[in-house]
Design a protein around this motif. Structure first.
Motif, PDB file in Angstrom:
ATOM      1  N   PRO A 175       0.810  -1.234   0.000  1.00  0.00           N
ATOM      2  CA  PRO A 175       0.000   0.000   0.000  1.00  0.00           C
ATOM      3  C   PRO A 175       0.834   1.271   0.000  1.00  0.00           C
ATOM      4  CG  PRO A 175      -0.113  -1.146   2.129  1.00  0.00           C
ATOM      5  CD  PRO A 175       0.565  -2.071   1.176  1.00  0.00           C
ATOM      6  N   ASN A 176       2.087   1.147   0.429  1.00  0.00           N
ATOM      7  CA  ASN A 176       2.983   2.313   0.383  1.00  0.00           C
ATOM      8  C   ASN A 176       3.710   2.324  -0.948  1.00  0.00           C
ATOM      9  OD1 ASN A 176       2.489   3.144   3.147  1.00  0.00           O
ATOM     10  ND2 ASN A 176       3.676   1.330   3.744  1.00  0.00           N
ATOM     11  N   PRO A 177       3.551   3.365  -1.738  1.00  0.00           N
ATOM     12  CA  PRO A 177       4.193   3.390  -3.059  1.00  0.00           C
ATOM     13  C   PRO A 177       5.713   3.369  -2.951  1.00  0.00           C
ATOM     14  CG  PRO A 177       3.285   5.547  -2.515  1.00  0.00           C
ATOM     15  CD  PRO A 177       2.810   4.605  -1.459  1.00  0.00           C
ATOM     16  N   VAL A 178       6.335   2.853  -3.992  1.00  0.00           N
ATOM     17  CA  VAL A 178       7.795   2.791  -4.027  1.00  0.00           C
ATOM     18  C   VAL A 178       8.364   4.198  -4.128  1.00  0.00           C
ATOM     19  CG1 VAL A 178       9.795   1.974  -5.321  1.00  0.00           C
ATOM     20  CG2 VAL A 178       7.779   0.517  -5.104  1.00  0.00           C
ATOM     21  N   ARG A 179       9.323   4.471  -3.295  1.00  0.00           N
ATOM     22  CA  ARG A 179       9.986   5.776  -3.318  1.00  0.00           C
ATOM     23  C   ARG A 179      11.237   5.647  -4.178  1.00  0.00           C
ATOM     24  NH1 ARG A 179      13.783   7.817   0.334  1.00  0.00           N
ATOM     25  NH2 ARG A 179      13.951  10.096   0.370  1.00  0.00           N
ATOM     26  N   ILE A 180      11.254   6.362  -5.283  1.00  0.00           N
ATOM     27  CA  ILE A 180      12.377   6.304  -6.210  1.00  0.00           C
ATOM     28  C   ILE A 180      13.428   7.318  -5.765  1.00  0.00           C
ATOM     29  CG2 ILE A 180      13.134   6.465  -8.603  1.00  0.00           C
ATOM     30  CD1 ILE A 180      11.138   4.255  -8.205  1.00  0.00           C
ATOM     31  N   ALA A 181      14.559   6.813  -5.331  1.00  0.00           N
ATOM     32  CA  ALA A 181      15.622   7.708  -4.895  1.00  0.00           C
ATOM     33  C   ALA A 181      16.360   8.290  -6.096  1.00  0.00           C
ATOM     34  CB  ALA A 181      16.608   6.948  -4.009  1.00  0.00           C
ATOM     35  N   ARG A 182      16.866   9.484  -5.937  1.00  0.00           N
ATOM     36  CA  ARG A 182      17.776  10.060  -6.935  1.00  0.00           C
ATOM     37  C   ARG A 182      19.177   9.555  -6.624  1.00  0.00           C
ATOM     38  NH1 ARG A 182      18.392  15.933  -6.972  1.00  0.00           N
ATOM     39  NH2 ARG A 182      19.652  15.528  -8.833  1.00  0.00           N
ATOM     40  N   VAL A 183      19.777   8.891  -7.568  1.00  0.00           N
ATOM     41  CA  VAL A 183      21.138   8.399  -7.384  1.00  0.00           C
ATOM     42  C   VAL A 183      22.023   9.124  -8.390  1.00  0.00           C
ATOM     43  CG1 VAL A 183      22.676   6.399  -7.420  1.00  0.00           C
ATOM     44  CG2 VAL A 183      20.314   6.162  -6.593  1.00  0.00           C
ATOM     45  N   THR A 184      22.888   9.972  -7.903  1.00  0.00           N
ATOM     46  CA  THR A 184      23.772  10.760  -8.758  1.00  0.00           C
ATOM     47  C   THR A 184      25.207  10.312  -8.548  1.00  0.00           C
ATOM     48  OG1 THR A 184      22.308  12.671  -8.611  1.00  0.00           O
ATOM     49  CG2 THR A 184      24.575  13.088  -9.318  1.00  0.00           C
ATOM     50  N   SER A 185      25.882  10.026  -9.624  1.00  0.00           N
ATOM     51  CA  SER A 185      27.282   9.635  -9.509  1.00  0.00           C
ATOM     52  C   SER A 185      28.114  10.830  -9.060  1.00  0.00           C
ATOM     53  CB  SER A 185      27.807   9.114 -10.848  1.00  0.00           C
ATOM     54  OG  SER A 185      29.176   8.798 -10.745  1.00  0.00           O
ATOM     55  N   ALA A 186      28.808  10.667  -7.934  1.00  0.00           N
ATOM     56  CA  ALA A 186      29.654  11.737  -7.400  1.00  0.00           C
ATOM     57  C   ALA A 186      31.128  11.359  -7.489  1.00  0.00           C
ATOM     58  CB  ALA A 186      29.275  12.039  -5.953  1.00  0.00           C
ATOM     59  N   VAL A 187      31.422  10.311  -8.260  1.00  0.00           N
ATOM     60  CA  VAL A 187      32.807   9.876  -8.410  1.00  0.00           C
ATOM     61  C   VAL A 187      33.517  10.832  -9.360  1.00  0.00           C
ATOM     62  CG1 VAL A 187      34.320   8.018  -9.198  1.00  0.00           C
ATOM     63  CG2 VAL A 187      32.179   7.476  -8.002  1.00  0.00           C
ATOM     64  N   ALA A 188      34.642  11.358  -8.940  1.00  0.00           N
ATOM     65  CA  ALA A 188      35.417  12.286  -9.765  1.00  0.00           C
ATOM     66  C   ALA A 188      36.898  11.990  -9.575  1.00  0.00           C
ATOM     67  CB  ALA A 188      35.123  13.730  -9.367  1.00  0.00           C
ATOM     68  N   PRO A 189      37.705  12.231 -10.599  1.00  0.00           N
ATOM     69  CA  PRO A 189      39.139  11.994 -10.455  1.00  0.00           C
ATOM     70  C   PRO A 189      39.750  12.952  -9.441  1.00  0.00           C
ATOM     71  CG  PRO A 189      38.656  13.132 -12.523  1.00  0.00           C
ATOM     72  CD  PRO A 189      37.345  12.715 -11.945  1.00  0.00           C
ATOM     73  N   SER A 190      40.669  12.450  -8.640  1.00  0.00           N
ATOM     74  CA  SER A 190      41.311  13.295  -7.628  1.00  0.00           C
ATOM     75  C   SER A 190      42.340  14.213  -8.285  1.00  0.00           C
ATOM     76  CB  SER A 190      41.999  12.420  -6.577  1.00  0.00           C
ATOM     77  OG  SER A 190      43.110  11.747  -7.152  1.00  0.00           O
ATOM     78  N   ASP A 191      42.639  15.309  -7.599  1.00  0.00           N
ATOM     79  CA  ASP A 191      43.674  16.222  -8.104  1.00  0.00           C
ATOM     80  C   ASP A 191      45.019  15.519  -8.200  1.00  0.00           C
ATOM     81  OD1 ASP A 191      41.999  18.394  -8.438  1.00  0.00           O
ATOM     82  OD2 ASP A 191      42.366  19.212  -6.437  1.00  0.00           O
ATOM     83  N   GLU A 192      45.288  14.631  -7.245  1.00  0.00           N
ATOM     84  CA  GLU A 192      46.568  13.925  -7.248  1.00  0.00           C
ATOM     85  C   GLU A 192      46.707  13.039  -8.485  1.00  0.00           C
ATOM     86  OE1 GLU A 192      44.452  14.056  -4.772  1.00  0.00           O
ATOM     87  OE2 GLU A 192      45.509  15.062  -3.117  1.00  0.00           O
TER      88      GLU A 192
END
Length: 548
Positions: A175-192
């Motif tokens: 009875p509780n609808p599915v909650r669709i989460a926002r999944v954003t890729s936060a992987v980024a190359p390091s400065d090093e």
């Protein structure tokens, strides 16, 4: 709705699919999925029917590579998925995001041996799948599909599988609808990491770049051109190049590396002191040089494949498993596209000096009877639209293809990422469904075409803008040249009697067989400007032993 007024699992699942944007469905349905398709909302969902599961998954693969988003496949989870496994294997190799729903028999029947049952349902697609699950309760189906979608989309992307028992679709939903989460890729190359790669490239006397498909998939093709031009660095296509990441007509393009360790080492060590590999493994290998010999083999004391010590190899991949298995000196786990873009402002501009060519000049082929495949490809290159997208599967003729059709910056290029045949024939249809504004051009031998031939019917039904060009040499010639005693092996490669034009017409696609040079150019021009699908079955001479 159920008698209680609550949604069914089927209705809740359709809501989830709408929210996820999975509204184009590639399917060859069986009995075990019929409850999902009851009272189907045609106005909201696009249903793309395929005649065989391998073609269905191949089309979904091409669709996902066109959109950059996961595609949706619905097939039987037992024999249907088994039929599709060659295409699943290719999609996994290409890191294509895809959600496959497999129909399972009703839960109450699983204690026995019912017809169409998917035994150990989540095990069949493994290991050639990123993740697989079957919900413990019917009401968990929508949430599991949402979870599967997010797993497919995250790097390294890939196909996922959800097995759904047939009776789950009609059960009451949570009875509780599915909650669709926002999944954003936060992987980024390091400065090093960026600093180390930039310093290695700046410090190299003869820098080199190897480009893999993820560069293009992650939208960094233009940045890679900038990076190569700024460094005045040669760019090689990664071995088993399944997606064009650099224009082949660019003066800095050195060609596609052969998937043989000895030849990779020879070519790169002769040209470079530092090589950076962007995307894909370092490197995909097909065979070793010694296996071309038919002489009796000695006890194998040879070392495993290695790269030359004289070259420093850096490897950028978003696949931790590829990083762990790398042959490079240092591997960085980061999105290759983001790394390429970030390096452009970091490296130092070099003087543009013309580099000595590493490829032999390509002769212009002449018309003949029988036709040669080189002449066919030469004429095709003259008629190609500037933004045409090419799908190629020519195990015996890739050298002629790339020599005669130097694809430009606005051309897309796709090929199989695995050794399984059939992706380009079906993938082009899926791509054209997603991108009807661009002409998809398939260049596939008549042997490879048989693996997903059924995609022709879907192309006709969808009026997809696809031109199928078949260089027809009447045989599986990639097999012919493996054995010296060819006559005794003739039954293993002879395909005489296959008429691709007639087969195309049988599926509702306009087909034409061409045997002489006269009219070939006009036929190519007409097929590339037609409204819907066209197949040209061009009879060509035996091209001889393949060239690397």
């Amino acid at each position: 709705m159920t008698d209680t007024g609550h949604q069914t699992v089927r209705e809740a699942t359709l809501d989830v699919l709408r929210q996820l944007g999975l509204t184009t469905i590639f399917s060859n349905p069986s009995h075990s999925e019929m409850k999902l398709f009851e009272a189907w909302p045609d106005d909201e969902f696009r249903f793309v029917m395929g005649l065989q599961e391998a073609s269905v998954v191949g089309m979904a693969d091409g669709y996902a590579q066109a959109t950059g988003e996961p595609s949706l496949v619905i097939i039987n989870g037992g024999p249907g998925l088994a039929n599709a496994m060659g295409s699943v294997y290719t999609a996994a190799s290409a890191k294509t995001p895809m959600v496959i729903l497999g129909g399972q028999q009703a839960r109450k029947m699983l204690l026995g041996e019912p017809f169409l049952v998917a035994k150990d349902s989540t095990q069949l697609p493994k290991p050639y799948i990123k993740w697989a699950g079957e919900p413990a309760r019917p009401q968990d189906v929508p949430a599991m599909i949402a979870q599967a979608y997010q797993i497919a989309k995250q790097a390294p992307q890939g196909p996922v599988f959800v097995s759904v028992p047939e009776d789950d679709w009609v059960r009451p939903a949570d009875p509780n609808p599915v909650r669709i989460a926002r999944v954003t890729s936060a992987v980024a190359p390091s400065d090093e990491a960026l600093a180390e790669i930039a310093a290695a490239l700046d410090g190299a006397e003869r820098p080199g770049i190897v480009a893999g498909g993820p560069v293009d998939a992650q939208g960094a093709r233009g940045a890679l051109i900038e990076l190569a031009e700024k460094l005045n660095a040669r760019v090689w296509g990664a071995p088993v190049w399944n997606r064009g990441a650099f224009p082949e007509n660019h003066p800095l393009f050195a060609g596609v590396l052969p998937p043989i360790p000895e030849l990779i080492s020879e070519r790169l060590s002769a040209q470079h002191d530092v090589v950076v590999v962007f995307g894909g493994p370092a490197f995909t290998l097909f065979t070793a040089w010694d296996l071309f010999s038919t002489a009796p083999a000695d006890l194998d004391r040879s070392p495993r494949p290695t790269l030359p010590d004289s070259v420093r190899f850096l490897h950028v991949t978003d696949d931790p498993q590829a990083a762990a298995a790398t042959l490079a000196d240092h591997s960085f786990v980061a999105p290759p596209g983001a790394v390429v873009k970030a390096l452009v402002p970091r490296v130092t501009q070099r003087e543009r000096v013309e580099l000595a060519p590493v490829r032999e000049p390509v002769a212009v082929p002449e018309p003949s009877t029988p036709l040669t495949q080189a002449y066919l490809f030469h004429l095709l290159s003259k008629e190609l639209p500037d933004d045409a997208v090419l799908f190629e599967e020519l195990p015996i003729a890739r050298a002629d293809f790339h020599e005669q059709i130097p694809l430009g910056a606005d051309n897309g290029y796709f090929a199989t990422a695995s050794g399984a045949l059939g992706f380009p024939f079906a993938g082009a249809v899926g791509y054209a469904i997603a991108r009807p504004d661009r002409r998809a051009v398939v260049v596939v031998g008549e042997g490879s075409a048989q693996y997903t031939l059924h995609a022709l019917w879907t192309a006709a039904q969808q009026n997809a803008p696809v031109t199928f060009v078949i260089p027809d040499n009447s045989g599986y010639l990639s097999l012919k040249y493996y054995l010296q005693d060819q006559k005794s092996w003739e039954k293993g490669y002879d395909l005489s009697g296959v008429d691709m034009a007639q087969l195309a017409r049988g599926f509702g696609v306009r087909g034409e067989r061409i045997t002489t040079p006269e009219g070939l150019r006009e036929a190519l021009r007409d097929s590339l400007n037609a409204e819907g699908p066209v197949l040209l079955d061009v009879m060509v001479d035996d091209p001889g032993l393949f060239r690397l």
